[in-house]
Scaffold this motif. Structure first.
Motif, short mmCIF file in Angstrom:
data_model
loop_
_atom_site.label_atom_id
_atom_site.label_comp_id
_atom_site.label_asym_id
_atom_site.label_seq_id
_atom_site.Cartn_x
_atom_site.Cartn_y
_atom_site.Cartn_z
N LYS A 1 5.64 -9.04 -11.52
CA LYS A 1 4.68 -8.68 -10.48
C LYS A 1 4.70 -9.73 -9.36
O LYS A 1 4.71 -9.39 -8.18
N SER A 2 4.72 -10.98 -9.75
CA SER A 2 4.75 -12.07 -8.77
C SER A 2 6.02 -12.03 -7.93
O SER A 2 5.98 -12.25 -6.71
N GLN A 3 7.16 -11.73 -8.57
CA GLN A 3 8.40 -11.65 -7.82
C GLN A 3 8.31 -10.53 -6.77
O GLN A 3 8.75 -10.68 -5.64
N CYS A 4 7.73 -9.43 -7.16
CA CYS A 4 7.55 -8.30 -6.24
C CYS A 4 6.66 -8.71 -5.07
O CYS A 4 7.01 -8.51 -3.90
N TYR A 5 5.53 -9.29 -5.37
CA TYR A 5 4.58 -9.66 -4.32
C TYR A 5 5.13 -10.75 -3.42
O TYR A 5 4.91 -10.74 -2.21
N ARG A 6 5.87 -11.72 -4.01
CA ARG A 6 6.50 -12.77 -3.19
C ARG A 6 7.50 -12.15 -2.22
O ARG A 6 7.57 -12.54 -1.06
N TYR A 7 8.28 -11.21 -2.72
CA TYR A 7 9.27 -10.57 -1.84
C TYR A 7 8.57 -9.84 -0.68
O TYR A 7 8.99 -9.97 0.47
N LEU A 8 7.53 -9.11 -0.99
CA LEU A 8 6.81 -8.39 0.06
C LEU A 8 6.21 -9.35 1.07
O LEU A 8 6.21 -9.10 2.27
N GLN A 9 5.69 -10.48 0.56
CA GLN A 9 5.11 -11.50 1.45
C GLN A 9 6.18 -12.11 2.35
O GLN A 9 5.98 -12.26 3.54
N SER A 10 7.34 -12.41 1.76
CA SER A 10 8.41 -13.02 2.55
C SER A 10 9.01 -12.02 3.54
O SER A 10 9.48 -12.39 4.61
N ASP A 11 8.97 -10.75 3.19
CA ASP A 11 9.52 -9.71 4.05
C ASP A 11 8.66 -9.52 5.30
O ASP A 11 9.16 -9.13 6.36
N THR A 12 7.37 -9.83 5.21
CA THR A 12 6.47 -9.67 6.36
C THR A 12 6.38 -10.94 7.20
O THR A 12 5.84 -10.90 8.30
N ASP A 13 6.86 -12.07 6.66
CA ASP A 13 6.80 -13.33 7.42
C ASP A 13 7.86 -13.39 8.50
O ASP A 13 8.83 -12.78 8.55
N GLU B 1 0.83 -1.21 0.00
CA GLU B 1 0.00 0.00 0.00
C GLU B 1 0.87 1.27 0.00
O GLU B 1 0.60 2.21 -0.75
N GLU B 2 1.90 1.28 0.81
CA GLU B 2 2.81 2.43 0.85
C GLU B 2 3.54 2.61 -0.48
O GLU B 2 3.68 3.73 -0.98
N LEU B 3 3.98 1.49 -1.05
CA LEU B 3 4.66 1.55 -2.35
C LEU B 3 3.71 2.04 -3.43
O LEU B 3 4.09 2.86 -4.28
#
Length: 131
Positions: free
Chosen positions: A119-131, A4-6
């Motif tokens: 797009k998937s690589q971006c979203y995967r990174y964000l997901q892994s960053d919050t885990d 959301e911030e990005l």
């Protein structure tokens, strides 16, 4: 940093680019009106004056949008510098700092990447960053 911030920063960059494009179009049109070499009617002077006022307003809008983008750019840049994988960092930079579409990001990255893959690589990174 959250998606959301990005995205808020991305949309501000997009709005800034659109405002700059409008300003460029207005300036180009104004130059064409005053350089066509044809005699100008009395009503044309008023139109040029009105366009000049709109150009000034658009310059103010561009300046306002530049301040908004500048205020969020440093945190986005800092976040991207924290990404250890160069390709992932490049995807984030192209999308969220430069304001490219996902399709354009895929084309710039190359290597048979698609809009969905970057797009998937971006979203995967964000997901892994919050885990």
């Amino acid at each position: 940093m959250t998606l959301e911030e990005l995205n808020l920063h991305f949309y501000a960059v997009e709005q800034l680019n659109n405002a700059k494009d409008r300003l460029h179009s207005m300036n180009t049109f104004l130059r064409a009106q005053s350089l066509d070499g044809m005699p100008q009617g009395s009503g044309d002077h008023r139109k040029v004056e009105q366009l000049s006022i709109l150009i000034d307003q658009q310059k103010q809008e561009v300046a306002r949008m530049e301040r908004i983008v500048e205020s969020s750019a440093s945190s986005v840049e800092q976040f991207i510098r924290s990404i250890s994988d160069n390709r992932t960092a490049q995807i984030f930079s192209l999308r969220f700092l430069a304001g490219y579409s996902w399709q354009q990001v895929a084309e710039i990255i190359g290597g048979h990447n698609t809009e969905n893959s970057v797009k998937s690589q971006c979203y995967r990174y964000l997901q892994s960053d919050t885990d």
